[in-house]
Design a protein around this motif. Sequence first.
Motif, PDB file in Angstrom:
ATOM      1  N   LEU A   1       0.719  -1.168  -0.064  1.00 49.97           N
ATOM      2  CA  LEU A   1      -0.116   0.079  -0.151  1.00 49.97           C
ATOM      3  C   LEU A   1       0.992   1.456  -0.050  1.00 49.97           C
ATOM      4  CD1 LEU A   1      -3.052   1.083   0.184  1.00 49.97           C
ATOM      5  CD2 LEU A   1      -2.589   1.262   2.653  1.00 49.97           C
ATOM      6  N   ASN A   2       1.034   1.666  -1.101  1.00 52.53           N
ATOM      7  CA  ASN A   2       1.882   3.058  -1.486  1.00 52.53           C
ATOM      8  C   ASN A   2       1.643   3.489  -2.722  1.00 52.53           C
ATOM      9  OD1 ASN A   2       3.806   1.655  -3.164  1.00 52.53           O
ATOM     10  ND2 ASN A   2       4.716   0.544  -1.298  1.00 52.53           N
ATOM     11  N   GLY A   3       2.394   4.937  -2.928  1.00 52.25           N
ATOM     12  CA  GLY A   3       2.168   5.358  -4.136  1.00 52.25           C
ATOM     13  C   GLY A   3       0.895   5.536  -4.541  1.00 52.25           C
ATOM     14  N   PRO A   4       0.542   5.335  -5.712  1.00 45.47           N
ATOM     15  CA  PRO A   4      -1.212   5.521  -6.542  1.00 45.47           C
ATOM     16  C   PRO A   4      -2.058   4.307  -5.815  1.00 45.47           C
ATOM     17  CG  PRO A   4       0.559   5.252  -8.164  1.00 45.47           C
ATOM     18  CD  PRO A   4       1.273   4.952  -6.941  1.00 45.47           C
ATOM     19  N   LYS A   5      -1.459   3.347  -5.117  1.00 48.02           N
ATOM     20  CA  LYS A   5      -2.523   2.461  -4.289  1.00 48.02           C
ATOM     21  C   LYS A   5      -3.064   3.253  -3.255  1.00 48.02           C
ATOM     22  CE  LYS A   5      -1.903  -1.479  -6.486  1.00 48.02           C
ATOM     23  NZ  LYS A   5      -2.861  -2.282  -7.205  1.00 48.02           N
ATOM     24  N   LEU A   6      -2.725   4.215  -2.566  1.00 52.78           N
ATOM     25  CA  LEU A   6      -3.342   5.114  -1.761  1.00 52.78           C
ATOM     26  C   LEU A   6      -4.552   5.557  -2.307  1.00 52.78           C
ATOM     27  CD1 LEU A   6      -0.083   6.686  -0.123  1.00 52.78           C
ATOM     28  CD2 LEU A   6      -1.366   4.899   0.969  1.00 52.78           C
ATOM     29  N   LEU A   7      -4.486   5.928  -3.463  1.00 54.39           N
ATOM     30  CA  LEU A   7      -5.635   6.617  -3.939  1.00 54.39           C
ATOM     31  C   LEU A   7      -7.005   5.859  -3.984  1.00 54.39           C
ATOM     32  CD1 LEU A   7      -3.340   8.355  -5.067  1.00 54.39           C
ATOM     33  CD2 LEU A   7      -4.926   9.285  -6.802  1.00 54.39           C
ATOM     34  N   VAL A   8      -6.860   4.522  -3.970  1.00 51.54           N
ATOM     35  CA  VAL A   8      -7.801   3.458  -3.885  1.00 51.54           C
ATOM     36  C   VAL A   8      -8.451   3.557  -2.528  1.00 51.54           C
ATOM     37  CG1 VAL A   8      -8.279   1.154  -4.297  1.00 51.54           C
ATOM     38  CG2 VAL A   8      -6.743   2.062  -5.616  1.00 51.54           C
ATOM     39  N   GLY A   9      -7.759   3.846  -1.392  1.00 54.00           N
ATOM     40  CA  GLY A   9      -8.369   3.628  -0.202  1.00 54.00           C
ATOM     41  C   GLY A   9      -7.483   2.731   0.588  1.00 54.00           C
ATOM     42  N   ALA A  10      -8.137   2.343   1.865  1.00 53.03           N
ATOM     43  CA  ALA A  10      -7.303   1.308   2.547  1.00 53.03           C
ATOM     44  C   ALA A  10      -8.271   0.481   3.435  1.00 53.03           C
ATOM     45  CB  ALA A  10      -6.155   1.953   3.415  1.00 53.03           C
ATOM     46  N   ASN A  11      -7.706  -0.432   3.866  1.00 55.14           N
ATOM     47  CA  ASN A  11      -8.561  -1.320   4.756  1.00 55.14           C
ATOM     48  C   ASN A  11      -7.743  -1.423   6.198  1.00 55.14           C
ATOM     49  OD1 ASN A  11      -9.460  -3.791   6.299  1.00 55.14           O
ATOM     50  ND2 ASN A  11     -10.352  -4.268   4.631  1.00 55.14           N
ATOM     51  N   PHE A  12      -8.471  -0.916   7.273  1.00 51.82           N
ATOM     52  CA  PHE A  12      -7.772  -0.727   8.610  1.00 51.82           C
ATOM     53  C   PHE A  12      -8.326  -1.736   9.726  1.00 51.82           C
ATOM     54  CE2 PHE A  12      -7.920   3.257   6.553  1.00 51.82           C
ATOM     55  CZ  PHE A  12      -6.591   3.991   6.713  1.00 51.82           C
ATOM     56  N   ALA A  13      -9.186  -2.661   9.147  1.00 45.48           N
ATOM     57  CA  ALA A  13     -10.033  -3.680  10.099  1.00 45.48           C
ATOM     58  C   ALA A  13      -9.035  -4.770  10.759  1.00 45.48           C
ATOM     59  CB  ALA A  13     -11.051  -4.206   9.259  1.00 45.48           C
ATOM     60  N   SER A  14      -9.174  -5.080  11.655  1.00 47.61           N
ATOM     61  CA  SER A  14      -8.527  -6.150  12.391  1.00 47.61           C
ATOM     62  C   SER A  14      -9.441  -7.151  13.228  1.00 47.61           C
ATOM     63  CB  SER A  14      -7.608  -5.480  13.538  1.00 47.61           C
ATOM     64  OG  SER A  14      -6.721  -6.430  14.290  1.00 47.61           O
TER      65      SER A  14
ATOM     66  N   GLU B   1      -5.355   8.499  10.436  1.00 47.18           N
ATOM     67  CA  GLU B   1      -4.780   9.867  10.283  1.00 47.18           C
ATOM     68  C   GLU B   1      -3.484   9.595   9.457  1.00 47.18           C
ATOM     69  OE1 GLU B   1      -5.454  12.447  13.959  1.00 47.18           O
ATOM     70  OE2 GLU B   1      -5.556  10.515  14.769  1.00 47.18           O
ATOM     71  N   GLU B   2      -2.578   8.628   9.877  1.00 41.31           N
ATOM     72  CA  GLU B   2      -1.400   8.626   9.272  1.00 41.31           C
ATOM     73  C   GLU B   2      -1.423   8.376   7.790  1.00 41.31           C
ATOM     74  OE1 GLU B   2       1.763   5.886  11.076  1.00 41.31           O
ATOM     75  OE2 GLU B   2       1.302   4.718   9.203  1.00 41.31           O
ATOM     76  N   TYR B   3      -2.396   7.639   7.280  1.00 41.80           N
ATOM     77  CA  TYR B   3      -2.896   7.482   6.022  1.00 41.80           C
ATOM     78  C   TYR B   3      -3.278   8.911   5.480  1.00 41.80           C
ATOM     79  CZ  TYR B   3      -5.702   6.810   1.735  1.00 41.80           C
ATOM     80  OH  TYR B   3      -6.370   7.139   0.494  1.00 41.80           O
ATOM     81  N   GLN B   4      -3.756   9.658   5.790  1.00 43.19           N
ATOM     82  CA  GLN B   4      -4.277  10.934   5.403  1.00 43.19           C
ATOM     83  C   GLN B   4      -2.830  11.484   5.137  1.00 43.19           C
ATOM     84  OE1 GLN B   4      -7.652  12.977   6.437  1.00 43.19           O
ATOM     85  NE2 GLN B   4      -8.486  11.153   7.576  1.00 43.19           N
ATOM     86  N   GLU B   5      -2.134  11.613   6.008  1.00 45.63           N
ATOM     87  CA  GLU B   5      -0.589  12.414   6.030  1.00 45.63           C
ATOM     88  C   GLU B   5       0.127  11.652   4.622  1.00 45.63           C
ATOM     89  OE1 GLU B   5       1.375  11.551   9.591  1.00 45.63           O
ATOM     90  OE2 GLU B   5      -0.037  13.074  10.627  1.00 45.63           O
ATOM     91  N   ARG B   6       0.255  10.446   4.577  1.00 47.59           N
ATOM     92  CA  ARG B   6       0.709   9.939   3.508  1.00 47.59           C
ATOM     93  C   ARG B   6       0.078  10.297   2.081  1.00 47.59           C
ATOM     94  NH1 ARG B   6       0.868   3.905   4.432  1.00 47.59           N
ATOM     95  NH2 ARG B   6       2.285   3.920   2.489  1.00 47.59           N
ATOM     96  N   LEU B   7      -1.277  10.383   1.999  1.00 46.79           N
ATOM     97  CA  LEU B   7      -2.037  10.741   0.784  1.00 46.79           C
ATOM     98  C   LEU B   7      -1.699  12.336   0.515  1.00 46.79           C
ATOM     99  CD1 LEU B   7      -4.207   9.841  -1.138  1.00 46.79           C
ATOM    100  CD2 LEU B   7      -5.864  10.739   0.170  1.00 46.79           C
ATOM    101  N   SER B   8      -1.736  12.961   1.399  1.00 46.38           N
ATOM    102  CA  SER B   8      -1.362  14.386   1.410  1.00 46.38           C
ATOM    103  C   SER B   8       0.046  14.475   0.716  1.00 46.38           C
ATOM    104  CB  SER B   8      -1.519  15.175   2.467  1.00 46.38           C
ATOM    105  OG  SER B   8      -2.534  15.124   3.045  1.00 46.38           O
ATOM    106  N   ALA B   9       1.049  13.612   1.209  1.00 48.57           N
ATOM    107  CA  ALA B   9       2.413  13.893   0.813  1.00 48.57           C
ATOM    108  C   ALA B   9       2.487  13.395  -0.708  1.00 48.57           C
ATOM    109  CB  ALA B   9       3.206  12.842   1.349  1.00 48.57           C
ATOM    110  N   GLU B  10       1.408  12.428  -0.832  1.00 52.64           N
ATOM    111  CA  GLU B  10       1.364  11.847  -2.689  1.00 52.64           C
ATOM    112  C   GLU B  10       0.620  12.804  -3.542  1.00 52.64           C
ATOM    113  OE1 GLU B  10       2.126   8.744  -5.466  1.00 52.64           O
ATOM    114  OE2 GLU B  10       2.843   8.815  -3.260  1.00 52.64           O
ATOM    115  N   VAL B  11      -0.381  13.337  -3.069  1.00 49.27           N
ATOM    116  CA  VAL B  11      -1.238  14.383  -4.142  1.00 49.27           C
ATOM    117  C   VAL B  11      -1.525  15.644  -3.562  1.00 49.27           C
ATOM    118  CG1 VAL B  11      -2.360  12.233  -4.763  1.00 49.27           C
ATOM    119  CG2 VAL B  11      -3.440  13.692  -2.925  1.00 49.27           C
TER     120      VAL B  11
END
Length: 368
Positions: free
Chosen positions: A100-113, A140-150
């Motif tokens: 889960l990095n780069g363009p894959k971040l734009l698809v979303g993410a699964n955080f479930a456990s 929240e960390e994901y959103q920071e990574r997404l912001s760095a990407e786009v």
Amino acid sequence: MIMRVQQVVMATMVVTIVVFGPKRAEAAAPRAFFVFGDSLVDSGNNNYLPTTARADSRPYGIDYPTHRPTGRFSNGFNLPDIISQRIGSEPTLPYLSPELNGPKLLVGANFASAGIGILNDTGVQFVRILRMYEQFELFEEYQERLSAEVGSERAKKIVNGALVLITLGGNDFVNNYFVTPFSPRSRQFTVSQFSRYLISEYSKILQRLYELGARRVLVSGTGPLGCVPSQLASKSTNGDCVPELQQAAQIYNPLLVQMTKDLNSQVGSDVFVAVNAFIMNMDFITKPQTFGFVTSKVACCGQGRYNGIGTCTSLSNLCPNRDIYAFWDAFHPTQRALGFIVDAIFSGTNDVMSPMNLTTVMALDSNI
């Protein structure tokens, strides 16, 4: 009744939704999808954690395209996968996956456990799992990574325009309140009091999710907990659904529906859509042949009574045709059963999808 359910059908949950769609200029872009919750929607995060709540060994994944275990508690695709297929999106990757990095971040993410609940003391027996506050920290960390990407502005639009699924509640009853005859929570609360306590805590979770930018959230509660193979095996004497667990679900689910209505009033929009999976699932369980299943009591993979004892392993009994079983293992529906659940999410009538189903939601959002 059955004809209605064939159009709608089953779920192990109550579901609710949160969204303000993206602007028309961005409507052509694939919609991001975020997933939070427990084993019903975990796509493999627990593979990366030191926990006993895992689905990383055969025969899990036997009907997945690779025919290998993926961490999904299913014989193949799980609920988020099928929703992704229906909305024309790629499957969301587990947030802990190194892929889960780069363009894959734009698809979303699964955080479930798998193993978690509304309460932090639910699932302590599974050791290291991602509780809800941790899933939100990762979001929240994901959103920071997404912001760095786009860029931050586009990242905010992606999050606000996303579809979100959150599935919680079942473990709080099965793996907490009813886990032993005299569990700490059962000594603290009556079933009714515990249900109201869960709802108050779930409301806080949904409010936090809204604060984090979610604007269309499928929020699930519980299905008929007393009817899953694990409970039939351990608590039923004649194969009937366990009354105490059924009553708990029947108390809890209407409270969840009302809670979502109250939250909608607070935010001034139909952010949350409640899905009454209990009704859908009971129609399905009481008339399995109507939906092409030979049984809704016996799990495909397991051991003991109803194949409901213990976990699904390579040494378990394994049915040759998963499509004719409603349950894959002691707790989780088969891939085919999950298809009916997604039918219900997209096409459910007002008695099971309130105030609207996902087809209506998608249509409304496409016009914003």
